[in-house]
Design a protein around this motif. Sequence first.
Motif, PDB file in Angstrom:
ATOM      1  N   SER A  29      -5.458  26.335 -16.160  1.00 24.77           N
ATOM      2  CA  SER A  29      -6.118  25.523 -15.134  1.00 24.77           C
ATOM      3  C   SER A  29      -5.975  24.043 -15.483  1.00 24.77           C
ATOM      4  N   PRO A  30      -5.985  23.174 -14.470  1.00 23.90           N
ATOM      5  CA  PRO A  30      -5.942  21.727 -14.747  1.00 23.90           C
ATOM      6  C   PRO A  30      -7.084  21.271 -15.660  1.00 23.90           C
ATOM      7  N   THR A  31      -8.261  21.870 -15.504  1.00 21.41           N
ATOM      8  CA  THR A  31      -9.399  21.507 -16.360  1.00 21.41           C
ATOM      9  C   THR A  31      -9.099  21.829 -17.821  1.00 21.41           C
ATOM     10  N   ALA A  32      -8.563  23.022 -18.064  1.00 23.21           N
ATOM     11  CA  ALA A  32      -8.226  23.420 -19.437  1.00 23.21           C
ATOM     12  C   ALA A  32      -7.150  22.509 -20.012  1.00 23.21           C
ATOM     13  N   VAL A  33      -6.136  22.198 -19.208  1.00 26.12           N
ATOM     14  CA  VAL A  33      -5.059  21.323 -19.672  1.00 26.12           C
ATOM     15  C   VAL A  33      -5.608  19.942 -19.996  1.00 26.12           C
ATOM     16  N   SER A  34      -6.500  19.418 -19.167  1.00 25.32           N
ATOM     17  CA  SER A  34      -7.124  18.113 -19.435  1.00 25.32           C
ATOM     18  C   SER A  34      -7.854  18.120 -20.767  1.00 25.32           C
ATOM     19  N   GLN A  35      -8.564  19.193 -21.042  1.00 28.76           N
ATOM     20  CA  GLN A  35      -9.297  19.285 -22.305  1.00 28.76           C
ATOM     21  C   GLN A  35      -8.341  19.346 -23.489  1.00 28.76           C
ATOM     22  N   HIS A  36      -7.271  20.101 -23.354  1.00 30.00           N
ATOM     23  CA  HIS A  36      -6.262  20.151 -24.422  1.00 30.00           C
ATOM     24  C   HIS A  36      -5.620  18.781 -24.622  1.00 30.00           C
ATOM     25  N   LEU A  37      -5.293  18.103 -23.536  1.00 30.23           N
ATOM     26  CA  LEU A  37      -4.666  16.785 -23.637  1.00 30.23           C
ATOM     27  C   LEU A  37      -5.595  15.779 -24.320  1.00 30.23           C
ATOM     28  N   ALA A  38      -6.889  15.861 -24.042  1.00 23.90           N
ATOM     29  CA  ALA A  38      -7.842  14.957 -24.688  1.00 23.90           C
ATOM     30  C   ALA A  38      -7.821  15.152 -26.204  1.00 23.90           C
ATOM     31  N   LYS A  39      -7.767  16.394 -26.646  1.00 21.27           N
ATOM     32  CA  LYS A  39      -7.720  16.680 -28.080  1.00 21.27           C
ATOM     33  C   LYS A  39      -6.401  16.215 -28.687  1.00 21.27           C
ATOM     34  N   LEU A  40      -5.308  16.476 -27.981  1.00 22.68           N
ATOM     35  CA  LEU A  40      -3.997  16.049 -28.475  1.00 22.68           C
ATOM     36  C   LEU A  40      -3.902  14.530 -28.550  1.00 22.68           C
ATOM     37  N   ARG A  41      -4.516  13.855 -27.595  1.00 24.16           N
ATOM     38  CA  ARG A  41      -4.508  12.386 -27.580  1.00 24.16           C
ATOM     39  C   ARG A  41      -5.308  11.858 -28.771  1.00 24.16           C
ATOM     40  N   LEU A  42      -6.486  12.438 -29.031  1.00 23.11           N
ATOM     41  CA  LEU A  42      -7.303  12.001 -30.172  1.00 23.11           C
ATOM     42  C   LEU A  42      -6.583  12.219 -31.497  1.00 23.11           C
ATOM     43  N   ALA A  43      -5.757  13.254 -31.561  1.00 26.59           N
ATOM     44  CA  ALA A  43      -4.991  13.536 -32.784  1.00 26.59           C
ATOM     45  C   ALA A  43      -3.730  12.680 -32.879  1.00 26.59           C
ATOM     46  N   GLY A  44      -3.455  11.875 -31.856  1.00 23.55           N
ATOM     47  CA  GLY A  44      -2.287  10.996 -31.882  1.00 23.55           C
ATOM     48  C   GLY A  44      -0.981  11.690 -31.554  1.00 23.55           C
ATOM     49  N   LEU A  45      -1.043  12.873 -30.915  1.00 20.03           N
ATOM     50  CA  LEU A  45       0.181  13.618 -30.606  1.00 20.03           C
ATOM     51  C   LEU A  45       0.701  13.344 -29.199  1.00 20.03           C
ATOM     52  N   VAL A  46      -0.164  12.904 -28.295  1.00 19.44           N
ATOM     53  CA  VAL A  46       0.255  12.535 -26.937  1.00 19.44           C
ATOM     54  C   VAL A  46      -0.387  11.211 -26.554  1.00 19.44           C
ATOM     55  N   ARG A  47       0.179  10.594 -25.533  1.00 22.58           N
ATOM     56  CA  ARG A  47      -0.404   9.367 -24.982  1.00 22.58           C
ATOM     57  C   ARG A  47      -0.356   9.451 -23.469  1.00 22.58           C
ATOM     58  N   GLY A  48      -1.226   8.711 -22.840  1.00 24.17           N
ATOM     59  CA  GLY A  48      -1.276   8.682 -21.389  1.00 24.17           C
ATOM     60  C   GLY A  48      -0.916   7.319 -20.857  1.00 24.17           C
ATOM     61  N   ARG A  49      -0.292   7.313 -19.678  1.00 23.03           N
ATOM     62  CA  ARG A  49       0.061   6.064 -18.998  1.00 23.03           C
ATOM     63  C   ARG A  49      -0.519   6.155 -17.589  1.00 23.03           C
ATOM     64  N   ARG A  50      -1.476   5.275 -17.312  1.00 27.02           N
ATOM     65  CA  ARG A  50      -2.144   5.295 -16.018  1.00 27.02           C
ATOM     66  C   ARG A  50      -1.289   4.602 -14.962  1.00 27.02           C
ATOM     67  N   VAL A  86      -2.598   9.895 -14.277  1.00 26.98           N
ATOM     68  CA  VAL A  86      -2.225   9.627 -15.664  1.00 26.98           C
ATOM     69  C   VAL A  86      -1.017  10.486 -15.971  1.00 26.98           C
ATOM     70  N   HIS A  87       0.017   9.856 -16.483  1.00 30.50           N
ATOM     71  CA  HIS A  87       1.238  10.558 -16.876  1.00 30.50           C
ATOM     72  C   HIS A  87       1.235  10.634 -18.399  1.00 30.50           C
ATOM     73  N   TYR A  88       1.388  11.843 -18.914  1.00 31.45           N
ATOM     74  CA  TYR A  88       1.329  12.070 -20.351  1.00 31.45           C
ATOM     75  C   TYR A  88       2.722  12.237 -20.936  1.00 31.45           C
ATOM     76  N   SER A  89       2.848  11.857 -22.214  1.00 30.63           N
ATOM     77  CA  SER A  89       4.099  12.054 -22.947  1.00 30.63           C
ATOM     78  C   SER A  89       3.762  12.280 -24.419  1.00 30.63           C
ATOM     79  N   ALA A  90       4.716  12.860 -25.142  1.00 33.58           N
ATOM     80  CA  ALA A  90       4.560  13.005 -26.586  1.00 33.58           C
ATOM     81  C   ALA A  90       4.596  11.616 -27.198  1.00 33.58           C
ATOM     82  N   THR A  91       3.858  11.420 -28.268  1.00 34.37           N
ATOM     83  CA  THR A  91       3.708  10.096 -28.856  1.00 34.37           C
ATOM     84  C   THR A  91       5.009   9.528 -29.408  1.00 34.37           C
ATOM     85  N   ASP A  92       5.757  10.333 -30.170  1.00 35.63           N
ATOM     86  CA  ASP A  92       6.959   9.793 -30.809  1.00 35.63           C
ATOM     87  C   ASP A  92       7.878  10.919 -31.281  1.00 35.63           C
TER      88      ASP A  92
END
Length: 119
Positions: free
Chosen positions: A46-67, A72-78
């Motif tokens: 679900s989009p809700t579940a994906v949003s929650q996963h993305l928030a955790k991945l972002r906090l861990a520095g594995l993904v970033r968002g571009r508004r 918001v468009h997400y990508s892997a950090t590096d």
Amino acid sequence: MPDDEQVHLAAEGFRMLADPTRIKILWALLQGESSVACLAELVGASPTAVSQHLAKLRLAGLVRGRREGTFVHYSATDVHVRALLAEALFHADHTDRDLPDHASGDLTAHVPAGGAAGS
């Protein structure tokens, strides 16, 4: 020996990879930028579940968002995220197919059964 902060950050990164949905999300993001809705469809969540996963991945520095407007468009950090995920999947492939270790230590010729690391 790595310092305590490096060890903590590495452990946090591995902890974030300890979820099949997050691995699928990261794999999708390694193919290019994506929105929550598109990622939800790709990974079968679900989009809700994906949003929650993305928030955790972002906090861990594995993904970033571009508004962009309301999206918001997400990508892997590096490139390190690509290498980390590729190695984890290569290791899983070796384990799954009971393949021998690389005698020379050369990992460049390895392609997991599901496709190339960059595809």
